[in-house]
Design a protein around this motif. Structure first.
Motif, short mmCIF file in Angstrom:
data_model
loop_
_atom_site.label_atom_id
_atom_site.label_comp_id
_atom_site.label_asym_id
_atom_site.label_seq_id
_atom_site.Cartn_x
_atom_site.Cartn_y
_atom_site.Cartn_z
N ALA A 98 0.83 -1.21 0.00
CA ALA A 98 0.00 0.00 0.00
C ALA A 98 0.86 1.26 0.00
N CYS A 99 1.91 1.25 0.77
CA CYS A 99 2.80 2.42 0.83
C CYS A 99 3.42 2.67 -0.54
N ALA A 100 3.86 1.61 -1.21
CA ALA A 100 4.43 1.77 -2.55
C ALA A 100 3.39 2.32 -3.53
N LEU A 101 2.18 1.81 -3.47
CA LEU A 101 1.14 2.28 -4.39
C LEU A 101 0.75 3.73 -4.12
N VAL A 102 0.58 4.09 -2.87
CA VAL A 102 0.17 5.45 -2.54
C VAL A 102 1.25 6.46 -2.94
#
Length: 150
Positions: A98-102
């Motif tokens: 999620a951190c990578a996507l955001v």
């Protein structure tokens, strides 16, 4: 993702450790732009002293940019769990993705084949990201796969 950093510790399989060290050395040379999430830092703090010493030294050499966990990344991680992409007890794995996507990172590097680094999971992560209004263009590969491109 933490599985990559922990692979530099003593006692790891040379088949995984050698490409990991080579990949991280390329990151240190800025052949790749390295990032880590705050989740990696938290997980490494929970590792044994021997793992911490080696990984902290490698982190210092690579000097990756730190990505903060945000309310948006936390919400996306929770959605991965609600949608069944990852089991409920795997919140930190969901947070990595999620951190990578955001933060619109293009590539997440992981040795975690079962939960992160496989095509079906990548498709599901990206689909949920798109449904959440994000770009959804994250690729997930192992250090060995990344080395094959260079």
């Amino acid at each position: 993702e933490t599985s990559v950093w922990c692979m530099v510790a003593p006692g790891q399989s040379p088949a995984l450790q050698e490409p990991t060290v080579e990949f991280l050395d390329q990151c240190a040379a800025r052949k790749h732009q390295p990032y880590i999430s705050a989740v990696v830092a938290d997980e490494l703090r929970q590792a044994g002293v021997d793992v911490q010493q080696v990984t902290i030294a490698k982190l210092g050499a690579v000097d990756p940019h730190m990505l903060a966990l945000t309310p948006a990344s936390e919400a996306l991680a929770e959605r991965f769990l609600r949608e069944g992409v990852l089991p409920p007890r795997r919140l930190d794995d969901a947070r990595h993705v999620a951190c990578a996507l955001v933060h619109e990172i293009d590539l997440l590097v992981s040795w975690n084949y079962r939960l992160i680094a496989n095509v079906r999971k990548a498709e599901a992560f990206n689909a949920i990201a798109v449904l959440s209004g994000l770009r959804g263009a994250l690729e997930i590969h192992t250090p060995l796969e990344v080395l094959e491109w260079t």
